[in-house]
Write a protein that holds these residues in place. Sequence first.
Motif, PDB file in Angstrom:
ATOM      1  N   GLY A 189       0.791  -1.223   0.000  1.00 59.61           N
ATOM      2  CA  GLY A 189       0.000   0.000   0.000  1.00 59.61           C
ATOM      3  C   GLY A 189       0.820   1.268   0.000  1.00 59.61           C
ATOM      4  N   LYS A 190       2.142   1.153  -0.121  1.00 54.70           N
ATOM      5  CA  LYS A 190       2.996   2.331  -0.159  1.00 54.70           C
ATOM      6  C   LYS A 190       2.983   2.951  -1.559  1.00 54.70           C
ATOM      7  CE  LYS A 190       4.430   1.549   4.059  1.00 54.70           C
ATOM      8  NZ  LYS A 190       3.991   2.400   5.196  1.00 54.70           N
ATOM      9  N   THR A 191       2.930   4.262  -1.624  1.00 56.75           N
ATOM     10  CA  THR A 191       2.841   4.962  -2.902  1.00 56.75           C
ATOM     11  C   THR A 191       4.172   4.880  -3.647  1.00 56.75           C
ATOM     12  OG1 THR A 191       1.252   6.484  -1.927  1.00 56.75           O
ATOM     13  CG2 THR A 191       2.256   7.140  -4.015  1.00 56.75           C
ATOM     14  N   ALA A 214      -1.539  15.797 -11.927  1.00 58.68           N
ATOM     15  CA  ALA A 214      -2.938  16.172 -11.689  1.00 58.68           C
ATOM     16  C   ALA A 214      -3.333  15.909 -10.238  1.00 58.68           C
ATOM     17  CB  ALA A 214      -3.855  15.405 -12.636  1.00 58.68           C
ATOM     18  N   LEU A 215      -2.867  14.775  -9.664  1.00 56.13           N
ATOM     19  CA  LEU A 215      -3.194  14.475  -8.267  1.00 56.13           C
ATOM     20  C   LEU A 215      -2.562  15.497  -7.335  1.00 56.13           C
ATOM     21  CD1 LEU A 215      -4.575  12.407  -6.372  1.00 56.13           C
ATOM     22  CD2 LEU A 215      -2.352  11.291  -6.159  1.00 56.13           C
ATOM     23  N   LEU A 216      -1.347  15.914  -7.663  1.00 58.77           N
ATOM     24  CA  LEU A 216      -0.685  16.922  -6.826  1.00 58.77           C
ATOM     25  C   LEU A 216      -1.447  18.237  -6.866  1.00 58.77           C
ATOM     26  CD1 LEU A 216       3.041  16.184  -7.798  1.00 58.77           C
ATOM     27  CD2 LEU A 216       1.734  15.283  -5.865  1.00 58.77           C
ATOM     28  N   ARG A 217      -1.932  18.609  -8.072  1.00 65.96           N
ATOM     29  CA  ARG A 217      -2.711  19.857  -8.188  1.00 65.96           C
ATOM     30  C   ARG A 217      -4.013  19.742  -7.403  1.00 65.96           C
ATOM     31  NH1 ARG A 217      -0.966  19.399 -13.627  1.00 65.96           N
ATOM     32  NH2 ARG A 217      -3.001  18.534 -14.217  1.00 65.96           N
ATOM     33  N   MET A 218      -4.643  18.575  -7.450  1.00 64.06           N
ATOM     34  CA  MET A 218      -5.920  18.395  -6.749  1.00 64.06           C
ATOM     35  C   MET A 218      -5.769  18.541  -5.237  1.00 64.06           C
ATOM     36  SD  MET A 218      -7.647  15.074  -8.540  1.00 64.06           S
ATOM     37  CE  MET A 218      -8.228  15.044 -10.234  1.00 64.06           C
ATOM     38  N   THR A 219      -4.689  17.935  -4.707  1.00 65.26           N
ATOM     39  CA  THR A 219      -4.571  17.820  -3.248  1.00 65.26           C
ATOM     40  C   THR A 219      -3.693  18.880  -2.612  1.00 65.26           C
ATOM     41  OG1 THR A 219      -2.693  16.303  -3.466  1.00 65.26           O
ATOM     42  CG2 THR A 219      -4.892  15.333  -3.452  1.00 65.26           C
ATOM     43  N   GLY A 220      -2.837  19.526  -3.400  1.00 66.74           N
ATOM     44  CA  GLY A 220      -1.948  20.531  -2.842  1.00 66.74           C
ATOM     45  C   GLY A 220      -0.679  19.967  -2.236  1.00 66.74           C
ATOM     46  N   TYR A 221      -0.484  18.646  -2.305  1.00 63.86           N
ATOM     47  CA  TYR A 221       0.738  18.032  -1.776  1.00 63.86           C
ATOM     48  C   TYR A 221       1.823  18.038  -2.847  1.00 63.86           C
ATOM     49  CZ  TYR A 221      -1.804  16.175   2.282  1.00 63.86           C
ATOM     50  OH  TYR A 221      -2.525  16.043   3.428  1.00 63.86           O
ATOM     51  N   SER A 222       3.083  17.879  -2.384  1.00 67.30           N
ATOM     52  CA  SER A 222       4.203  17.693  -3.307  1.00 67.30           C
ATOM     53  C   SER A 222       4.450  16.198  -3.469  1.00 67.30           C
ATOM     54  CB  SER A 222       5.465  18.368  -2.780  1.00 67.30           C
ATOM     55  OG  SER A 222       5.918  17.723  -1.592  1.00 67.30           O
ATOM     56  N   GLU A 223       5.162  15.838  -4.523  1.00 72.44           N
ATOM     57  CA  GLU A 223       5.463  14.426  -4.774  1.00 72.44           C
ATOM     58  C   GLU A 223       6.259  13.829  -3.609  1.00 72.44           C
ATOM     59  OE1 GLU A 223       7.384  11.637  -8.348  1.00 72.44           O
ATOM     60  OE2 GLU A 223       7.576  13.816  -8.414  1.00 72.44           O
ATOM     61  N   LYS A 224       7.178  14.596  -3.066  1.00 76.14           N
ATOM     62  CA  LYS A 224       8.016  14.119  -1.964  1.00 76.14           C
ATOM     63  C   LYS A 224       7.179  13.783  -0.733  1.00 76.14           C
ATOM     64  CE  LYS A 224      12.097  15.465   0.703  1.00 76.14           C
ATOM     65  NZ  LYS A 224      13.104  16.531   0.937  1.00 76.14           N
ATOM     66  N   GLU A 225       6.076  14.499  -0.530  1.00 74.43           N
ATOM     67  CA  GLU A 225       5.229  14.284   0.643  1.00 74.43           C
ATOM     68  C   GLU A 225       4.368  13.026   0.519  1.00 74.43           C
ATOM     69  OE1 GLU A 225       4.063  18.577   2.446  1.00 74.43           O
ATOM     70  OE2 GLU A 225       3.534  18.282   0.325  1.00 74.43           O
ATOM     71  N   LEU A 226       4.226  12.490  -0.707  1.00 71.23           N
ATOM     72  CA  LEU A 226       3.330  11.344  -0.919  1.00 71.23           C
ATOM     73  C   LEU A 226       4.066  10.040  -1.212  1.00 71.23           C
ATOM     74  CD1 LEU A 226       0.535  13.026  -3.085  1.00 71.23           C
ATOM     75  CD2 LEU A 226       0.636  12.757  -0.598  1.00 71.23           C
ATOM     76  N   ILE A 227       5.183  10.092  -1.925  1.00 71.41           N
ATOM     77  CA  ILE A 227       5.907   8.880  -2.309  1.00 71.41           C
ATOM     78  C   ILE A 227       6.364   8.124  -1.060  1.00 71.41           C
ATOM     79  CG2 ILE A 227       7.962   7.967  -3.465  1.00 71.41           C
ATOM     80  CD1 ILE A 227       5.829   8.883  -5.377  1.00 71.41           C
ATOM     81  N   GLY A 228       6.107   6.803  -1.056  1.00 69.10           N
ATOM     82  CA  GLY A 228       6.526   5.951   0.061  1.00 69.10           C
ATOM     83  C   GLY A 228       5.551   5.912   1.213  1.00 69.10           C
ATOM     84  N   ARG A 229       4.460   6.647   1.129  1.00 68.55           N
ATOM     85  CA  ARG A 229       3.488   6.688   2.228  1.00 68.55           C
ATOM     86  C   ARG A 229       2.172   6.063   1.792  1.00 68.55           C
ATOM     87  NH1 ARG A 229       3.293  12.615   4.702  1.00 68.55           N
ATOM     88  NH2 ARG A 229       2.188  11.434   6.333  1.00 68.55           N
ATOM     89  N   ASN A 230       1.368   5.631   2.762  1.00 65.14           N
ATOM     90  CA  ASN A 230       0.049   5.067   2.492  1.00 65.14           C
ATOM     91  C   ASN A 230      -0.946   6.224   2.407  1.00 65.14           C
ATOM     92  OD1 ASN A 230      -2.522   3.805   2.606  1.00 65.14           O
ATOM     93  ND2 ASN A 230      -1.559   1.999   3.524  1.00 65.14           N
ATOM     94  N   LEU A 231      -1.460   6.474   1.201  1.00 58.42           N
ATOM     95  CA  LEU A 231      -2.308   7.650   0.980  1.00 58.42           C
ATOM     96  C   LEU A 231      -3.686   7.524   1.612  1.00 58.42           C
ATOM     97  CD1 LEU A 231      -1.467   8.799  -2.657  1.00 58.42           C
ATOM     98  CD2 LEU A 231      -0.319   9.272  -0.497  1.00 58.42           C
ATOM     99  N   HIS A 232      -4.054   6.319   2.058  1.00 58.44           N
ATOM    100  CA  HIS A 232      -5.357   6.209   2.728  1.00 58.44           C
ATOM    101  C   HIS A 232      -5.390   7.103   3.964  1.00 58.44           C
ATOM    102  CE1 HIS A 232      -9.115   4.321   4.025  1.00 58.44           C
ATOM    103  NE2 HIS A 232      -8.611   4.386   5.260  1.00 58.44           N
ATOM    104  N   TYR A 233      -4.278   7.162   4.682  1.00 58.70           N
ATOM    105  CA  TYR A 233      -4.235   7.951   5.913  1.00 58.70           C
ATOM    106  C   TYR A 233      -3.986   9.429   5.644  1.00 58.70           C
ATOM    107  CZ  TYR A 233      -3.737   3.245   7.753  1.00 58.70           C
ATOM    108  OH  TYR A 233      -3.944   1.926   8.044  1.00 58.70           O
TER     109      TYR A 233
END
Length: 648
Positions: free
Chosen positions: A283-285, A291-310
């Motif tokens: 479940g790790k990204t 487009a997902l970054l624009r939608m959520t306002g997060y950077s790629e570094k903040e999401l890669i390797g993390r479980n996006l469900h939480y």
Amino acid sequence: MENPKAKILCVDDDADLLQLNSTILQSAGYEVIEACSGNECLQRIKEIRPDLVLLDVMLPDADGFELCKKIKEDPEMFGTYVILISGMEISSGSQVKGLEIGADGYITRPITAPELIARIQAILRIKITEMALRKSMERYQMLIETMNEGLGIVNENMIVTFINDKLCELTGYAKNEIIGNPLLAFFNLENQEILRNEFNKVRNNICKPFEIKGKKKNGRDFYVIFSPRAIFDSSGEFKGAFAVLTDITRNKEIEEANTKNFIRLKTIMDSVGDGIYGVDRNGKTIFVNPALLRMTGYSEKELIGRNLHYILRHTKSDGSAYEREDCPILMTLLKGETFFNITDEVVWRKDGSRFPVEYTSAPIVEQDRITGAVVVIRDITERMQAEEEIKRLNKDLEHRVVQRTRQLEAVIRELEDEIFERKRTEEKISKYADRLKTLSNRLIEIQEAERKYIARELHEGIGQTLNGLKNVLDMMVNTRPNANEALFDIQNTVKDLLVRVRNMSLDLRPFMLDDMGILPALLWHFDRFQTQTKIRVRFSHDGLNIRFRPEVETAAYRVVQEALMNVARHSCADEVIVFIKADSNNLTINIEDKGIGFDYSAVKALGNSAGLKWMQERISLLGGKLFIESSKGKGTRLTVTLPLTDMF
């Protein structure tokens, strides 16, 4: 004993010595075959293929040295060992001569039995070792030629000295096209430099595999991994190198194709408007698109390797916690299920706001194993707003429809009354139309009858009277030589009047139309038209050699008559083409000229052409059709179709 089963051929022309040698060898356990001449020696070798030949140097029919040379040079006797023996040729020169021509040993007499046996055993040991070595070499050669990798050897100057068949297959060159040539000749300048550097490392016994690109004989590139090994002689001097070449061309092509596919996929992911991300088995990204970054306002570094469900779906739209065990994406990872168009969920932005989404979750399967999942997220905020607006508009529309329905019901009742009145009016109009059509037909019949009556009266009444008057005047002129000029004027006036009356009668209705039919009447009319107007008529027909109903013949004649009159008056043409065809259903008239033409649409709109209007009415009364094609400068084409059903 080294080999008690070995076969030895003893060759000697001295029977006693031959017997002595045979006995000694047999006592040592060898199988002995005897021969007493050179020819017999050669024959025995071919028959029994002995392991060793003990050959006397001096034979009655052959020189032992020459016989030994012949045995060594004959391919059929390959592998036969020869020991020369002599009691006469015992000098060192003779021994050297024997060894130089290929003898495997040289024995001089006298010799003791143990020494003879020891010498024989030593030679046989050498043969056994050589045969074992030869078999080992054959196995080694077979291994080299059948291995899946290319194998090559170069000397210290990088000149190719050996290659196997696989290397020929890899490069497309034959062995003789490579061996003896510099290795660098088969690579471009960039790769030549790589080879030089790596070869210098091999000189120093630093041997590491490296990748390089070469050029096949057909010009195509190939990729190999060189695995080199240095070759040193016993003194440690560098003598060259050999290398195993592993073909990785297919792997390179797959790698390039995968790279292109990755670039295409990345381009697609970067350009789509939906948010896309992938997760691994845990479940790790592992990737996200812009487009997902624009939608959520997060950077790629903040999401890669993390479980996006939480991070993105931790809370439901009603504010309750969204447990990961309830998430469809987890079911995708555990069971490989694909979920399409999941709605009623929200995604949370970095700033704490949320937006409604619709998403799809699909498994990533590699070698029948689920290795992750891909999630596609679509922001449906605008769609939901549109749906709410549609609901509001539908509700408003329903209210307006109810009101409008009531209004329409009242209008419908009024329309029903109006339609009823219109139907009654239409029925009356239809009756009037039928009566009008009947009256029109009757009017045309009366008109034609009147024309016929007047024509006959002009012809038979006034015409006959004028003809009688003409005859009287002719007689008076002929019987009175001194007739005055007034009498001549009266005579000419009567003649002119007679011609006019006759023409008027024919114009009203030619008698041959009633008596002979449409075809003779038309032929007469065309001849008269050409005489009067100097306009040539090109006439052709098909099926006019029979009679039709009188009203059809009359209508056809009048249409042609009116059309030709219009050509003469308006077209400025010097020729008119007429084609009339009759079949079982219709009589078709085509009249065409190449004159100045006219704007038919404008004339029709003005409605001031009495001739065209009369023609249309007459044709319509018979159920026919009239088509006119004309434009200024392009002539005129008229087509009339009159139905003939039940008219023959």
